[in-house]
Design a protein around this motif. Structure first.
Motif, PDB file in Angstrom:
ATOM      1  N   HIS A   3       5.547   8.196  -2.046  1.00 15.77           N
ATOM      2  CA  HIS A   3       4.398   8.357  -1.155  1.00 15.77           C
ATOM      3  C   HIS A   3       4.104   9.828  -0.859  1.00 15.77           C
ATOM      4  CE1 HIS A   3       4.197   4.056  -0.367  1.00 15.77           C
ATOM      5  NE2 HIS A   3       5.502   4.099  -0.357  1.00 15.77           N
ATOM      6  N   PHE A  50       8.490   1.023  -0.369  1.00 18.52           N
ATOM      7  CA  PHE A  50       7.637   0.522   0.702  1.00 18.52           C
ATOM      8  C   PHE A  50       7.390   1.605   1.744  1.00 18.52           C
ATOM      9  CE2 PHE A  50       9.799  -3.048  -1.242  1.00 18.52           C
ATOM     10  CZ  PHE A  50       8.739  -3.889  -1.514  1.00 18.52           C
ATOM     11  N   SER A  51       6.495   1.342   2.669  1.00 17.88           N
ATOM     12  CA  SER A  51       6.166   2.301   3.728  1.00 17.88           C
ATOM     13  C   SER A  51       7.422   2.685   4.503  1.00 17.88           C
ATOM     14  CB  SER A  51       5.140   1.707   4.690  1.00 17.88           C
ATOM     15  OG  SER A  51       3.941   1.447   4.008  1.00 17.88           O
ATOM     16  N   THR A  83      13.345  -4.483   6.495  1.00 21.26           N
ATOM     17  CA  THR A  83      12.152  -4.714   5.674  1.00 21.26           C
ATOM     18  C   THR A  83      12.549  -5.318   4.336  1.00 21.26           C
ATOM     19  OG1 THR A  83      10.918  -2.915   6.709  1.00 21.26           O
ATOM     20  CG2 THR A  83      10.215  -3.576   4.503  1.00 21.26           C
ATOM     21  N   LYS A 115      12.330  10.135   8.142  1.00 25.62           N
ATOM     22  CA  LYS A 115      11.954   8.753   7.801  1.00 25.62           C
ATOM     23  C   LYS A 115      12.930   8.176   6.777  1.00 25.62           C
ATOM     24  CE  LYS A 115       8.099   8.753  10.171  1.00 25.62           C
ATOM     25  NZ  LYS A 115       7.928   7.946  11.341  1.00 25.62           N
ATOM     26  N   TYR A 139      12.818   5.452   3.531  1.00 22.69           N
ATOM     27  CA  TYR A 139      11.978   4.667   2.630  1.00 22.69           C
ATOM     28  C   TYR A 139      12.754   3.467   2.104  1.00 22.69           C
ATOM     29  CZ  TYR A 139       8.370   8.190   2.655  1.00 22.69           C
ATOM     30  OH  TYR A 139       7.367   9.036   3.043  1.00 22.69           O
TER      31      TYR A 139
END
Length: 156
Positions: free
Chosen positions: A10, A61-62, A73, A123, A125
């Motif tokens: 991303h 994924f986000s 997730t 973050k 991922y």
């Protein structure tokens, strides 16, 4: 198997690499949004069915705020236990990052799920690498699939 092909996270400057040298017979197709599909299909004379195939899908994924949230997730995306029979479940490491490898079967196919939460900045991922092979083709492609799953590397 791709020869150095990779995909980005991303827009982050991270790349997922697959093992070298290239495995014979595998084709690679990037997927919109940053994923990758590796596929092998061949005609097998005299076999029933008369073809062999295996697919590996790499999906990012986000991002989530924590490794636990990213892992949750991935658990949600994996098939529910009622839909398949788990045959393997173990903790592994990818470039020092904890990962989980789960394998199992449905009525007609074998699946592997290699999942991990990869940290980038503040973050995490969720990354899922899945395999799908008709049960009758597992002996033919197991070595290639193991090479793919055990050869994942990440670089920055």
């Amino acid at each position: 198997m791709p020869d150095g092909r990779s995909f980005g996270y991303h827009g982050q400057h991270r790349r997922l690499h697959h093992p070298r040298p290239q495995l014979p017979g595998w084709s690679t197709q990037p997927v919109e949004g940053g994923g990758l599909v590796l596929h092998r299909f061949e005609t097998i004379e005299g076999a029933d069915p008369p073809f062999g195939m295996a697919t590996v899908t790499v999906t990012t994924f986000s991002p989530a705020n924590t490794a636990d949230a990213a892992s949750n997730t991935l658990q949600i995306l994996r098939p529910h236990e009622s839909d398949w029979h788990r045959t393997r479940s173990e903790e592994v490491r990818i470039c020092g990052t904890p990962a989980h490898l789960t394998a199992g079967t449905t009525a007609n196919s074998h699946h592997d799920y290699l999942e991990f939460a990869y940290p980038v900045g503040d973050k995490f991922y969720p990354i899922q690498i899945t395999t799908q092979t008709p049960i009758t083709n597992v002996p033919r492609y197991r070595s290639d699939l193991d090479t793919i799953l055990s050869g994942v590397r990440i670089s920055g």
